[in-house]
Scaffold this active site. Sequence first.
Site, PDB file in Angstrom:
ATOM      1  N   GLN A  44      -4.532  -5.312   6.772  1.00 59.50           N
ATOM      2  CA  GLN A  44      -5.454  -6.337   6.059  1.00 59.50           C
ATOM      3  C   GLN A  44      -5.452  -7.696   6.694  1.00 59.50           C
ATOM      4  O   GLN A  44      -6.360  -8.351   6.419  1.00 59.50           O
ATOM      5  CB  GLN A  44      -5.115  -6.696   4.629  1.00 59.50           C
ATOM      6  N   CYS A  94      -4.578   2.158  -3.852  1.00 52.98           N
ATOM      7  CA  CYS A  94      -3.571   2.800  -3.395  1.00 52.98           C
ATOM      8  C   CYS A  94      -2.147   1.898  -3.589  1.00 52.98           C
ATOM      9  O   CYS A  94      -1.318   1.663  -2.392  1.00 52.98           O
ATOM     10  CB  CYS A  94      -3.599   3.096  -1.598  1.00 52.98           C
ATOM     11  N   ASP A 106       2.919  -4.341   8.289  1.00 50.00           N
ATOM     12  CA  ASP A 106       1.838  -3.536   8.001  1.00 50.00           C
ATOM     13  C   ASP A 106       0.650  -4.730   8.009  1.00 50.00           C
ATOM     14  O   ASP A 106       0.396  -5.409   7.195  1.00 50.00           O
ATOM     15  CB  ASP A 106       1.801  -2.957   6.710  1.00 50.00           C
ATOM     16  N   HIS A 153       0.799  -0.999  -0.228  1.00 51.60           N
ATOM     17  CA  HIS A 153       0.051  -0.079   0.035  1.00 51.60           C
ATOM     18  C   HIS A 153       0.988   1.073  -0.031  1.00 51.60           C
ATOM     19  O   HIS A 153       1.967   1.133   0.554  1.00 51.60           O
ATOM     20  CB  HIS A 153      -0.784   0.047   1.156  1.00 51.60           C
ATOM     21  N   LYS A 157     -10.872  -1.138  10.094  1.00 55.74           N
ATOM     22  CA  LYS A 157     -10.984  -2.308   9.180  1.00 55.74           C
ATOM     23  C   LYS A 157     -11.199  -3.536  10.100  1.00 55.74           C
ATOM     24  O   LYS A 157     -11.625  -4.431   9.634  1.00 55.74           O
ATOM     25  CB  LYS A 157      -9.537  -2.349   8.516  1.00 55.74           C
TER      26      LYS A 157
END
Length: 404
Positions: free
Chosen positions: A201, A362, A198, A121, A224
């Site tokens: 997700q 993104c 990261d 991202h 999220k």
Amino acid sequence: MFDIQAIRADFPILKEKVNAKPLVYFDNGATSQKPKVVLDAIQQYYTEINANIHRGVHTLSQLATDAYEESRFKIQKHINAKHAHEVLFTSGTTFGINLVANGFAQLLQPGDEIIVSELEHHSNIVPWQFACQRSGAVLKVIPLKENGELNMEVYQQLLTNKTKLVAVNHISNALGVINPIEFIIEKAHQIGAAVFIDGAQATPHLKPDVQALDCDFYAFSGHKICGPTGTGILYGKEAWLNALPPYQGGGEMIKEVTFEETTFAELPHKFEAGTPNIAGGIVLGVAIDYLNQVGFDAIAAYEKELLDYATEQLLQIPGLRIYGNTEHKASVVSFNIDGIHPYDIGAIVDKMGVAVRTGHHCAQPIMRYFNIPGTVRASFMFYNTKEEIDVLVQAVKKAQTMLL
Ligand SMILES: *Cc1c(COP(=O)(O)O)cnc(C)c1O
């Protein structure tokens, strides 16, 4: 047993209509919907205990502080951090990455190297570019393979004694690919580099164990994972958080201030300047409780069914291609149809009540790799159903007949 109807009843928005059609919400990769317990907790915080934390001796301030710190403990337990002070409240994944990248920029020497991947991202690219520009370090990139996986042979060649940090996502937002972060972390540690994960997700679909992973940093966003916007977590190993300089200056993050010199507060307060999103931090704990109550094993099993069903049904559409063809995938299907712009598909299915994301998500380097302007992305959460996938498939078929 997974009582999908009971779960759907927890999410008021799922009863809404869009363009006079029942909402089919498949843009979960962008943000998740919120269960009623989360909505109620926001209302309850402001109605019953709203006060600033860590400051007053008065009762409401104590209650708000206790609730905020209790939420930190809850999140510590959820991600299995060794210490609660390794769990920093942030405004989201982006903030967490910037906090670490900004600090790292001050520790790097010219010629040092940072490794990211082609699957990131923009949030996990741009802050590291800034860090390189400021320090004279060099950014290296793990390339993609045709199936959407990262090339681990090239990754191992990129690692040198100049590598100081590797920053990769746990799961790709654009393709849903699950990266082999255990391997990535192990190899980076062998040459003494730190690893930033990261997890934006990953956290909607699984429970990360930061000690088992042995990552140095792990960031994710509250919105999220069924929590409020403007909330997030940055986990960092104690030694690293002590080594990094503070990110923002302000109230709460100091030990002592004079005009000559300021000394900083202990962790986690060193990185939590100013009045935080108190309600958000407390309610993020409520969202995590909710997810654990549903159960991550049940979520994983059910979402796998949704992914397999959607993949099978969508692939029956002639000319449809799915990007990210690997066994290791979260419940995300990113696709295009020959001769049709993804935006046009998104606009037509929206008329039928189906919310999907279209565009580069993104993650422009991925689109450049596949030489496409973007994809249509349907991302599923545990409150979605196969019936909704049928609606998507019918809507995509209709878009195809209209556009070709
Ligand atoms: C959403 C996302 C981000 C950015 O998260 P924010 O909540 O916008 O800060 C970063 N990385 C990945 C993989 C994401 O999916």
